[in-house]
Write a protein that holds these residues in place. Structure first.
Motif, PDB file in Angstrom:
ATOM      1  N   LYS A  58      54.336  25.792 -34.480  1.00  0.00           N
ATOM      2  CA  LYS A  58      54.653  26.562 -34.190  1.00  0.00           C
ATOM      3  C   LYS A  58      54.612  28.090 -33.705  1.00  0.00           C
ATOM      4  CE  LYS A  58      56.172  28.583 -38.544  1.00  0.00           C
ATOM      5  NZ  LYS A  58      57.349  27.876 -38.421  1.00  0.00           N
ATOM      6  N   LYS A  59      53.793  28.353 -33.117  1.00  0.00           N
ATOM      7  CA  LYS A  59      53.385  29.281 -32.022  1.00  0.00           C
ATOM      8  C   LYS A  59      53.693  28.430 -30.495  1.00  0.00           C
ATOM      9  CE  LYS A  59      48.798  30.235 -33.896  1.00  0.00           C
ATOM     10  NZ  LYS A  59      46.773  30.267 -33.612  1.00  0.00           N
ATOM     11  N   ILE A  60      53.859  27.798 -30.051  1.00  0.00           N
ATOM     12  CA  ILE A  60      54.298  27.382 -29.175  1.00  0.00           C
ATOM     13  C   ILE A  60      56.091  27.629 -29.456  1.00  0.00           C
ATOM     14  CG2 ILE A  60      55.116  25.543 -27.559  1.00  0.00           C
ATOM     15  CD1 ILE A  60      52.031  26.773 -27.706  1.00  0.00           C
ATOM     16  N   ASN A  61      57.061  27.168 -30.510  1.00  0.00           N
ATOM     17  CA  ASN A  61      58.285  27.414 -30.490  1.00  0.00           C
ATOM     18  C   ASN A  61      58.981  28.614 -31.138  1.00  0.00           C
ATOM     19  OD1 ASN A  61      60.025  25.794 -31.081  1.00  0.00           O
ATOM     20  ND2 ASN A  61      60.330  25.247 -32.851  1.00  0.00           N
ATOM     21  N   ILE A  62      57.972  30.137 -31.570  1.00  0.00           N
ATOM     22  CA  ILE A  62      58.127  31.055 -31.875  1.00  0.00           C
ATOM     23  C   ILE A  62      58.071  31.741 -30.073  1.00  0.00           C
ATOM     24  CG2 ILE A  62      56.461  32.930 -32.465  1.00  0.00           C
ATOM     25  CD1 ILE A  62      55.816  32.413 -34.712  1.00  0.00           C
ATOM     26  N   ALA A  63      57.250  30.843 -29.108  1.00  0.00           N
ATOM     27  CA  ALA A  63      57.449  31.865 -27.574  1.00  0.00           C
ATOM     28  C   ALA A  63      58.853  31.706 -27.294  1.00  0.00           C
ATOM     29  CB  ALA A  63      56.327  30.610 -27.439  1.00  0.00           C
ATOM     30  N   ARG A  64      59.096  29.900 -27.568  1.00  0.00           N
ATOM     31  CA  ARG A  64      60.824  29.321 -27.589  1.00  0.00           C
ATOM     32  C   ARG A  64      61.962  30.453 -28.084  1.00  0.00           C
ATOM     33  NH1 ARG A  64      59.659  23.552 -29.464  1.00  0.00           N
ATOM     34  NH2 ARG A  64      58.748  22.386 -27.616  1.00  0.00           N
ATOM     35  N   LEU A  65      61.490  31.394 -28.496  1.00  0.00           N
ATOM     36  CA  LEU A  65      62.292  32.352 -29.547  1.00  0.00           C
ATOM     37  C   LEU A  65      62.067  33.472 -28.629  1.00  0.00           C
ATOM     38  CD1 LEU A  65      61.848  32.537 -33.217  1.00  0.00           C
ATOM     39  CD2 LEU A  65      63.886  31.221 -31.687  1.00  0.00           C
ATOM     40  N   LEU A  66      60.978  33.709 -27.833  1.00  0.00           N
ATOM     41  CA  LEU A  66      61.104  35.098 -27.284  1.00  0.00           C
ATOM     42  C   LEU A  66      61.188  35.203 -26.013  1.00  0.00           C
ATOM     43  CD1 LEU A  66      57.146  35.580 -27.920  1.00  0.00           C
ATOM     44  CD2 LEU A  66      58.890  37.443 -28.492  1.00  0.00           C
ATOM     45  N   THR A  67      61.735  33.529 -25.361  1.00  0.00           N
ATOM     46  CA  THR A  67      62.601  33.212 -23.517  1.00  0.00           C
ATOM     47  C   THR A  67      63.705  33.176 -24.675  1.00  0.00           C
ATOM     48  OG1 THR A  67      62.938  30.939 -23.755  1.00  0.00           O
ATOM     49  CG2 THR A  67      60.820  31.618 -23.045  1.00  0.00           C
ATOM     50  N   ILE A  68      63.811  33.075 -25.707  1.00  0.00           N
ATOM     51  CA  ILE A  68      65.690  33.875 -26.217  1.00  0.00           C
ATOM     52  C   ILE A  68      65.802  35.454 -26.216  1.00  0.00           C
ATOM     53  CG2 ILE A  68      67.437  33.724 -27.609  1.00  0.00           C
ATOM     54  CD1 ILE A  68      66.501  30.861 -28.247  1.00  0.00           C
ATOM     55  N   LEU A  69      65.162  35.832 -26.759  1.00  0.00           N
ATOM     56  CA  LEU A  69      65.227  37.551 -26.801  1.00  0.00           C
ATOM     57  C   LEU A  69      65.626  38.267 -25.600  1.00  0.00           C
ATOM     58  CD1 LEU A  69      64.894  40.081 -28.782  1.00  0.00           C
ATOM     59  CD2 LEU A  69      62.491  40.013 -28.819  1.00  0.00           C
ATOM     60  N   LYS A  70      64.602  36.688 -24.096  1.00  0.00           N
ATOM     61  CA  LYS A  70      64.474  38.199 -23.178  1.00  0.00           C
ATOM     62  C   LYS A  70      66.422  37.933 -22.752  1.00  0.00           C
ATOM     63  CE  LYS A  70      63.033  37.185 -18.436  1.00  0.00           C
ATOM     64  NZ  LYS A  70      61.940  35.278 -17.435  1.00  0.00           N
ATOM     65  N   PHE A  71      66.939  37.406 -23.072  1.00  0.00           N
ATOM     66  CA  PHE A  71      68.847  37.578 -22.689  1.00  0.00           C
ATOM     67  C   PHE A  71      69.039  38.761 -23.243  1.00  0.00           C
ATOM     68  CE2 PHE A  71      67.894  32.601 -23.050  1.00  0.00           C
ATOM     69  CZ  PHE A  71      69.588  32.451 -21.527  1.00  0.00           C
ATOM     70  N   PHE A 345      64.360  24.468 -30.238  1.00  0.00           N
ATOM     71  CA  PHE A 345      63.407  25.659 -31.158  1.00  0.00           C
ATOM     72  C   PHE A 345      64.342  24.586 -32.352  1.00  0.00           C
ATOM     73  CE2 PHE A 345      63.546  28.394 -33.994  1.00  0.00           C
ATOM     74  CZ  PHE A 345      62.211  29.183 -34.525  1.00  0.00           C
ATOM     75  N   MET A 346      65.746  24.293 -32.825  1.00  0.00           N
ATOM     76  CA  MET A 346      65.523  23.825 -34.001  1.00  0.00           C
ATOM     77  C   MET A 346      64.911  22.637 -34.226  1.00  0.00           C
ATOM     78  SD  MET A 346      69.590  25.796 -34.335  1.00  0.00           S
ATOM     79  CE  MET A 346      70.540  24.188 -35.583  1.00  0.00           C
ATOM     80  N   ARG A 347      64.730  21.662 -32.620  1.00  0.00           N
ATOM     81  CA  ARG A 347      64.638  20.262 -33.274  1.00  0.00           C
ATOM     82  C   ARG A 347      62.915  20.213 -33.112  1.00  0.00           C
ATOM     83  NH1 ARG A 347      64.558  17.109 -27.330  1.00  0.00           N
ATOM     84  NH2 ARG A 347      61.814  18.288 -27.749  1.00  0.00           N
ATOM     85  N   THR A 348      62.944  21.010 -32.745  1.00  0.00           N
ATOM     86  CA  THR A 348      60.969  21.158 -32.870  1.00  0.00           C
ATOM     87  C   THR A 348      60.827  21.520 -34.650  1.00  0.00           C
ATOM     88  OG1 THR A 348      60.259  21.897 -30.446  1.00  0.00           O
ATOM     89  CG2 THR A 348      58.482  21.949 -32.676  1.00  0.00           C
ATOM     90  N   LYS A 349      62.079  22.035 -35.437  1.00  0.00           N
ATOM     91  CA  LYS A 349      61.163  23.321 -36.432  1.00  0.00           C
ATOM     92  C   LYS A 349      61.467  21.671 -37.679  1.00  0.00           C
ATOM     93  CE  LYS A 349      62.037  27.214 -37.970  1.00  0.00           C
ATOM     94  NZ  LYS A 349      61.057  27.241 -39.130  1.00  0.00           N
TER      95      LYS A 349
END
Length: 473
Positions: A58-71, A345-349
């Motif tokens: 989950k930590k790795i997946n949350i990091a993916r969300l942060l790369t989206i927030l960067k937009f 992200f959703m695939r990992t979830k």
């Protein structure tokens, strides 16, 4: 309706609102993250390890969300990087790690978040800053001894040390890290290699290698190199390391540094130094006639736990994951520019939900089985699933599953690009005939063809190979 619900159901969402949505989602994911290891000490060890593993995924997946927030908030990550000087220190450990680890990106894949010592050691340095790397490395494969050492040196309670080790992905039971300890190689200073040592290096030289090279501007970049040099050609360089280095440079258009990295990873450290491969010998133990070998008794767990509380905990985590998945589905429809990142992200979830379901099956088989078999269409799916993924210690013909057969064909064409999948299809169920056909076509010996087909997974017994049967982390 709360703020997040209001925003994701709006007809049109502006840039600021998109940033707010992803900040709110990150906050909720972090709240849920806290629940994965909460009260874990009251559950059995095997479950604690599974929960902590999912915790790290989950930590790795949350990091993916942060790369989206960067937009939508470009300076957010930049501020995280530059505000506290400790970040620069800790990241320097990471850069040191990736320079000597050929597959560093793969370390963060869920199935690999178990037991990579190079990854663990620098995490331990961050979590125990008072220790040196030399001290940490003394305890590789010695988890219990490390705990006692830290207790004595730093005075930290054992429970806190255990939690820190789990955060560093050094779990209580990591079978293939323990196995690695048996294969821990030494270094041979003798410039003359034995045939066994040369075979070891040839075997480790082949395959995908991830190396760091410099481009035309002098900037470092990461590239993949798929090393595939026949044994006959490699044997010409048995005692010629420099010659093999030049061959790698020419064959794969890489610089000297890149070729050097490949050789070191294969075990040929430098001229006159190479890795000693592990040697395993069978030992015959003889017992006196009057003595009988005691039958080994399986270890019986004496851990006490509340199975209903464990089932409730898994249901709770699964419910929270589903609740959040609802929001991602709505966001996915409303914000098309981040589809690719959000899809990953959703695939990992969903895979996390799958892992939770596997755990749930062990504590509430009635409900888990009802979920699977309630729909008649699922029965057919389940029957196919056992063939596609394989079952441990069972054997299946590679021709029984189209997915397996297609995977084998792809692997064969990768090793033998001179042949097409259409040609291979004509020899389905006729491996021996295909060996003869390819031998004549390429002018190679049948033994040469046979060995490489074996490596590709088209085994002589024509059964599904282990690397396809055992799918998943």
């Amino acid at each position: 309706m709360d703020l997040l619900g209001t925003l994701v159901t709006k007809e049109k969402i502006n840039g600021t609102e998109k940033a707010v949505i992803f900040r709110e989602l990150i906050k909720r994911e972090m709240d849920l993250l806290n629940d994965y290891c909460k009260n874990n000490h009251k559950f059995p060890k095997d479950y604690r390890i599974e929960f902590c593993h999912l915790h790290n995924i989950k930590k790795i997946n949350i990091a993916r969300l942060l790369t989206i927030l960067k937009f939508y908030d470009p300076r957010f990550i930049e501020i995280l990087m530059s505000t506290d000087p400790k970040v620069r220190t800790f990241v320097s450990y990471f850069f040191e790690f990736i320079e000597k680890h050929p597959y560093f990106e793969d370390v963060l894949e869920p199935q690999n978040l178990f037991g990579n010592w190079d990854y663990i050691r620098y995490k331990l340095k961050i979590l125990f800053p008072q220790l040196t790397f030399e001290e940490i490395d003394r305890f590789k494969f010695k988890r219990n001894e490390f705990i006692q050492y830290v207790k004595e040196k730093l005075g930290e309670p054992e429970e806190m040390i255990e939690d820190k080790l789990n955060l560093a992905t050094w779990y209580e039971s990591v079978p293939y890290l323990e196995l690695e300890s048996e294969f821990s190689p030494g270094v041979h200073p003798d410039p003359v290699m034995t045939p066994e040592e040369w075979s070891f290096i040839k075997r480790n030289l082949k395959g995908r290698k991830n190396i760091i090279i410099r481009d035309e501007t002098g900037k470092e970049k990461l590239v993949y190199v798929e090393v595939d040099i026949p044994d006959e050609e490699l044997d010409k360089y048995y005692k010629n390391r420099e010659g093999l280095k030049k061959l790698l440079m020419e064959r794969y258009n890489i610089d000297e540094s890149g070729a050097e990295q490949i050789l070191r990873k294969a075990g040929w450290e430098s001229p006159g130094w190479h890795i000693v491969p592990p040697i395993h010998e069978d030992v015959e133990v003889k017992y006196p006639e009057e003595e009988k070998k005691e039958e080994e008794k399986p270890e019986i767990s004496t851990e006490k736990y509340d199975i209903l509380a464990l089932a409730s905990h898994i249901r709770y985590l699964g419910g929270r994951e589903l609740e959040l998945l609802n929001y991602y589905e709505l966001v996915h429809d409303k914000i098309p520019e981040v589809h690719d990142k959000l899809h990953l992200f959703m695939r990992t979830k969903r895979r996390i939900l799958g892992k939770l379901f596997g755990l749930y099956y062990t504590v509430d088989p009635v409900m888990a089985e009802a979920i699977l078999i309630n729909d008649p269409e699922n029965i057919k799916l389940l029957k196919e699933l056992t063939v596609v993924t394989g079952v441990r210690d069972k054997t299946f013909s590679i021709y029984d599953s189209s997915k397996v057969w297609n995977e084998i064909k792809k692997r064969v064409t990768f090793i033998f690009p001179e042949v097409s999948e259409e040609e291979i299809e004509k020899f389905k169920g006729k491996r021996a005939e295909f060996v003869k056909y390819l031998s004549q076509k390429l002018g190679k010996s049948e033994e040469y063809i046979d060995e490489r087909l074996e490596r590709a997974g088209w085994l002589r017994n024509e059964e599904i190979p282990a690397f396809i049967r055992h799918i998943g982390p």
